[in-house]
Design a protein around this motif. Structure first.
Motif, PDB file in Angstrom:
ATOM      1  N   GLY A 170     -28.101 -23.962 -10.147  1.00  0.00           N
ATOM      2  CA  GLY A 170     -28.905 -25.145  -9.874  1.00  0.00           C
ATOM      3  C   GLY A 170     -28.222 -25.981  -8.825  1.00  0.00           C
ATOM      4  N   GLY A 171     -28.825 -27.129  -8.556  1.00  0.00           N
ATOM      5  CA  GLY A 171     -28.285 -28.000  -7.514  1.00  0.00           C
ATOM      6  C   GLY A 171     -28.930 -27.677  -6.189  1.00  0.00           C
ATOM      7  N   ILE A 172     -28.742 -28.581  -5.228  1.00  0.00           N
ATOM      8  CA  ILE A 172     -29.366 -28.407  -3.914  1.00  0.00           C
ATOM      9  C   ILE A 172     -28.366 -27.792  -2.940  1.00  0.00           C
ATOM     10  CG2 ILE A 172     -28.805 -30.794  -3.233  1.00  0.00           C
ATOM     11  CD1 ILE A 172     -32.019 -29.005  -2.236  1.00  0.00           C
ATOM     12  N   ALA A 173     -27.070 -27.902  -3.239  1.00  0.00           N
ATOM     13  CA  ALA A 173     -26.040 -27.352  -2.355  1.00  0.00           C
ATOM     14  C   ALA A 173     -24.745 -27.219  -3.147  1.00  0.00           C
ATOM     15  CB  ALA A 173     -25.833 -28.273  -1.155  1.00  0.00           C
ATOM     16  N   SER A 174     -23.812 -26.433  -2.631  1.00  0.00           N
ATOM     17  CA  SER A 174     -22.504 -26.319  -3.263  1.00  0.00           C
ATOM     18  C   SER A 174     -21.761 -27.637  -3.102  1.00  0.00           C
ATOM     19  CB  SER A 174     -21.667 -25.226  -2.607  1.00  0.00           C
ATOM     20  OG  SER A 174     -22.421 -24.053  -2.485  1.00  0.00           O
ATOM     21  N   PHE A 175     -20.860 -27.977  -4.064  1.00  0.00           N
ATOM     22  CA  PHE A 175     -20.186 -29.248  -3.838  1.00  0.00           C
ATOM     23  C   PHE A 175     -19.087 -29.157  -2.800  1.00  0.00           C
ATOM     24  CE2 PHE A 175     -17.485 -27.861  -7.196  1.00  0.00           C
ATOM     25  CZ  PHE A 175     -18.303 -27.577  -8.265  1.00  0.00           C
ATOM     26  N   ASP A 176     -18.627 -27.977  -2.500  1.00  0.00           N
ATOM     27  CA  ASP A 176     -17.805 -27.830  -1.297  1.00  0.00           C
ATOM     28  C   ASP A 176     -18.738 -27.404  -0.167  1.00  0.00           C
ATOM     29  OD1 ASP A 176     -15.164 -28.419  -2.148  1.00  0.00           O
ATOM     30  OD2 ASP A 176     -15.266 -26.596  -3.361  1.00  0.00           O
ATOM     31  N   ARG A 177     -19.166 -28.352   0.636  1.00  0.00           N
ATOM     32  CA  ARG A 177     -20.110 -28.039   1.707  1.00  0.00           C
ATOM     33  C   ARG A 177     -19.439 -27.158   2.756  1.00  0.00           C
ATOM     34  NH1 ARG A 177     -23.196 -30.563  -1.572  1.00  0.00           N
ATOM     35  NH2 ARG A 177     -24.470 -32.331  -0.960  1.00  0.00           N
ATOM     36  N   PRO A 178     -20.135 -26.099   3.220  1.00  0.00           N
ATOM     37  CA  PRO A 178     -19.556 -25.299   4.307  1.00  0.00           C
ATOM     38  C   PRO A 178     -19.370 -26.165   5.553  1.00  0.00           C
ATOM     39  CG  PRO A 178     -21.453 -24.201   3.325  1.00  0.00           C
ATOM     40  CD  PRO A 178     -21.408 -25.572   2.750  1.00  0.00           C
ATOM     41  N   ASP A 179     -18.381 -25.804   6.375  1.00  0.00           N
ATOM     42  CA  ASP A 179     -18.068 -26.630   7.546  1.00  0.00           C
ATOM     43  C   ASP A 179     -19.132 -26.538   8.634  1.00  0.00           C
ATOM     44  OD1 ASP A 179     -15.768 -27.528   6.416  1.00  0.00           O
ATOM     45  OD2 ASP A 179     -14.595 -25.819   7.140  1.00  0.00           O
ATOM     46  N   LEU A 180     -19.614 -25.305   8.898  1.00  0.00           N
ATOM     47  CA  LEU A 180     -20.569 -25.124   9.987  1.00  0.00           C
ATOM     48  C   LEU A 180     -21.976 -25.506   9.555  1.00  0.00           C
ATOM     49  CD1 LEU A 180     -19.363 -21.677  11.343  1.00  0.00           C
ATOM     50  CD2 LEU A 180     -19.189 -23.892  12.489  1.00  0.00           C
TER      51      LEU A 180
END
Lengths: 332, 537
Positions: A170-180
């Protein structure tokens, strides 16, 4: 171009009485339900002495009478200045803008998914009318439509997130956002696969049914018979003479569905922990946050208007007979 | 099942460690077998995002769950010693109850590097706990000033005698200290640091993405030099309980507290390899299920009718069926987990429908031709599945003695308004919290003469001078033994009068992955600092 502006202006004017009626209705219903934002807040925090609730009501501007509060509510709708959300502890506009992209993304993708797949399957079912494929598609779509979307969502989580671990829980994105940036886009897309599929599958049945019956109808039409008589290739007949006119009710349905998907997404947002407008609206109502409710109401209405405008414009392009929407109203 | 699930501190002490009680459903957890290890990110499930995260203003579990890792109170509850010093290292009340002196921990700094001093404590007490905090307004109402003779000493001055025992018991939940230098001269209730917390705790506030997560980072300069063990704590917001259970299964979530996993799921969760169900660690915040009674109804103002209702109800049914065993029958307003105040020397009631019917006949409410004596409207509090289910049970049980009950439902705001302001109910199912001392949020359920609109308080129209007298003298009795005696009288009178009916008491359940260590090792574990929590290999 002038015609489009007339259309936009007319749609916006039509929206005013709608918003007015809906907003008065919501205010009235909340008054009937009893309890205000302070009651909702105290239900969570507990405690307090006799003066505590009173002080909070003064602070949040809830100690005024019914009419004063109603006028403040109407004023915020009219001036488009929603002010401060006591529930979110931030300006209403910020609270909504945080959530709007998530809902718009999920909703847009789900509508597109259900309409594309539904139309395609409906078309196939119509061409194979009476066969096992037709029955399979029609019944399958209906079964998906009949199942509650929270349940499909939970099953999807168990199968694809827990057992197979293909998709996130679930969630809209990982909590460690990718850099690019591209990584961030893919990350969000990966998170949206399950919720969009679940929402899309639930609504697909409508498009299957619409497309199927419209295609069967056009297949029996004089112009298709004429096209056959002229010896046109089958694929061309299907695409230009059957599918294209059959798409008209589908496009109309797209416009009607825009409002539905906003409401229907509350459940899916909850199951998949997606911070969207649906769950914000739920919180706003249960916490009795009138400024926030007013804001969401207006944004929701605007979204539906915009989608319907797009529908009207598409409609005119699909059906050359439509030169203004008076004809469309009679013809569709 | 019910008796096995004892919550008392004594039981936990006798059994050696809190962990023993924790293996009721789970397998034996790895405990103490290897030394604590530094590092790692702990992912905990959260289901709410409080609008105000400042625990000095909002003393509630939802706030403490996240904020207690960043902002510390003066002392924390402890299984062995009762109270464990945090920002306070020593405290002493005066014999007259007018002053309470606290020695503070030296060499503590705020997360922004500013030294922590007694001025912060004085500011928090006078500007926040007393005027703004939901619970502090009750406990610190007679606090007049806080003197700061030096940076390490805070002297609380009270205008009326205030029991030192009450202040001690209030320390874990009511004395979160916030930095004076960031709050002084601002609108405290709307200060941005109520979200972007700055404290002295083992973790610094990192970021909050609304609807997604809170992230806390290890405080390298924490005063306890070897702590904390974890690098990070992430509280992921999961509004759906089924998804939380799934997350524990996949390891996306390592800890879920406050019974976020539904009770019916616990047996299945306990059977999953790598997941344990842990019922301890909440004794300091014991909840009860109560039947609230509106004495404005003439039938319910008659004590015989209230006794009859009590005799028609079977708390053990609620324990077994509604709570699946994760609760105990209550005997009065003070739960059995509160070993210093609890007494079982009270009026006990058996479940006896014949006796109940006889009492109702005697009170002048015979069954009518349709078998009904009278009708009541019952409002179950909507916030727990168990409060709603208890409402259904009460309806069914009272029908058995000829009282017809209609269930009326509302959402939380509507419920609070209907019961505590409008008094628009005959019966209600409530869930009051016992917060470590009867004076904090328990006696207010029995005290007469409160104005309408005070939630979780006596809005029942019950006003017994004898009860009021006990409550008021206990609130100013300095001697601890005498004070405890008065609260024993309080429990006795409550059980005889039955202004409300205390049915069962329960604490929450934690479900965690097996590699998370030092879970449930204090009576407020979920709302404590987690400085000693660590993740094994």
């Amino acid at each position: 171009m002038g015609r489009t502006w007339t259309l936009i202006r007319r749609r916006l004017l039509q929206a005013i009485p709608v918003i007015l009626i809906v907003s008065i209705g919501i205010f009235g219903l909340l008054e009937l339900a009893g309890g205000d934002a302070v009651d909702a807040y105290l239900a969570v925090t507990g405690g307090g002495d006799p003066a505590f609730a009173e002080r909070l009501r003064q602070q949040w501007g809830l100690d005024a009478g019914l009419w004063v509060r109603f006028l403040a509510y109407v004023e915020s709708l009219v001036t488009l200045d929603f002010g401060w959300s006591v529930v979110m502890s931030k300006p209403v506009s910020v609270a909504i803008l945080e959530r709007l992209p998530n809902t718009a993304l999920m909703m847009g993708a789900a509508i597109a998914f259900s309409a594309c797949l539904g139309t395609l399957l409906g078309g196939i079912a119509a061409l194979r009318k009476g066969t096992a494929a037709d029955a399979g598609i029609t019944v399958g779509a209906l079964v998906l439509n009949a199942m509650p979307s929270f349940w499909i969502g939970l099953i999807a989580i168990v199968v694809f997130a827990v057992k197979l671990a293909w998709f996130p829980l679930g969630g809209i994105a990982s909590f460690d956002r990718p850099d690019l940036a591209i990584g961030r886009v893919l990350d969000v897309a990966w998170h949206l696969v399950l919720p969009v599929t679940v929402l899309g599958l639930a609504y697909m049945a409508l498009y299957v049914r619409l497309m199927r019956s419209a295609m069967i109808e056009t297949a029996a039409s004089d112009w298709v018979r004429a096209a056959r008589a002229r010896g046109l290739p089958r694929l061309r007949i299907v695409r230009r003479h059957m599918a294209r006119p059959a798409l008209l009710p589908v496009v109309t349905m797209l416009g009607l569905q825009a409002g539905n998907l906003l409401g229907g997404s509350v459940v899916v947002e909850t199951v998949f922990a997606i911070p969207g407008l649906g769950s914000l609206a739920y919180d706003a109502v249960s916490q009795r946050d009138l400024p926030l409710i007013a804001g969401i109401l207006l944004v929701g209405t605007l979204m539906v208007i915009v989608v319907n405008l797009l529908v009207d414009i598409t409609y005119a392009r699909l059906d050359p007979r439509v030169t203004d929407d008076r004809v469309r109203a009679g013809g569709a | 099942m019910a008796t096995e699930f004892s919550l008392s501190r004594r039981h936990l002490l006798l059994s050696g460690t809190a962990i023993t009680a924790a293996t009721l459903l789970g397998r034996q957890r790895l405990a103490g077998a290897q030394p604590a290890r530094d590092g790692g990110t702990l992912i905990a499930a959260a289901d709410t995002e409080p609008r105000n995260l400042n625990p000095a203003i909002v003393a509630s579990n939802g706030v403490f769950y996240v904020a207690s890792k960043v902002i510390e109170p003066l002392a924390e509850m402890d299984y062995e010693t009762g109270l464990r010093p945090l920002l306070a290292i020593d405290w002493q009340g005066s014999d007259d109850g007018l002053t309470f002196t606290v020695q503070l921990r030296p060499n503590v700094t705020w997360h922004d590097g500013t030294p922590f001093t007694s001025a912060d404590v004085a500011f928090s007490a006078m500007e926040v706990w007393k005027p703004l905090q939901n619970l502090g307004r009750v406990v610190f109402r007679n606090l007049e000033s806080v003197d700061t003779p030096d940076d390490g000493t805070a002297v609380f001055n009270f205008s009326e005698p205030t029991p030192p025992q009450l202040i001690e018991n209030a320390m874990p939940a009511l004395t979160s200290v916030i930095p004076k230098h960031l709050y002084e001269g601002t609108d405290i209730a709307e200060n941005p640091h109520n979200q972007d917390l700055v404290g002295t705790g083992p973790f610094r506030f990192g970021e909050h993405r609304p609807g997604e997560f809170y992230r806390l980072h290890r405080n390298e300069d924490y005063w306890a030099e070897t702590l904390p063990y974890l690098d990070e704590i992430v509280f992921r917001v999961f509004p759906d309980r089924g998804a939380i259970a799934a997350g524990l299964e996949t390891g996306d979530i390592q800890v879920s507290a406050f019974s976020a996993v539904p009770l019916v799921e616990l047996e299945r969760m306990a059977a999953i390899d790598g997941v344990s169900v842990i019922p301890g660690g909440y004794e300091g915040i014991t909840y009860q299920i109560t039947l609230e009674i509106n004495h404005r109804r003439p039938e319910l103002a008659d004590p015989r009718v209230r006794q009859a209702i009590r005799q028609a109800l079977d708390p053990s049914f609620i324990v077994d069926t509604v709570f699946l065993g994760y609760a105990t029958a209550a005997t009065g307003p003070v739960p059995q987990t509160a070993t210093d105040f609890y007494t079982d020397d009270v009026q006990m009631y058996e479940t006896d429908t014949d006796a109940a019917e006889a009492l109702l006949d005697e009170a002048g409410y015979p069954r009518g031709d349709d078998g009904n004596r009278f009708s009541l409207r019952l409002r179950p509090a909507p916030w727990f599945a168990q409060t709603r289910a208890t409402g259904d049970y009460v309806r069914q049980a009272l029908r058995g003695i000829g009282i017809d009950v209609e269930i009326v439902s509302a959402d939380p705001a509507g419920h609070i308004n209907a019961v505590y302001t409008e008094h628009d109910f005959d019966l209600a199912v409530g869930s009051p919290v016992y917060r470590n001392d009867p004076a904090i949020s328990t006696t207010i359920l029995f005290q007469g003469g409160l104005p309408a609109g005070v939630p979780f308080a006596n809005q029942y129209g019950y006003d017994n001078p004898q009860m009021n007298e006990i409550i008021s003298s206990a609130s100013e009795t300095i001697d601890t033994a005498e004070r405890v005696g008065l609260y024993n009288d309080f429990q006795r009178l409550a059980s005889e009068d039955l202004p409300i009916i205390n049915l069962v008491e329960f604490t929450f359940i934690t479900v965690a992955r097996d590699d998370v260590q030092n879970i449930a090792n204090n009576p407020r574990w979920a709302t404590s600092s987690w400085a000693d929590t660590w993740i094994s290999d």
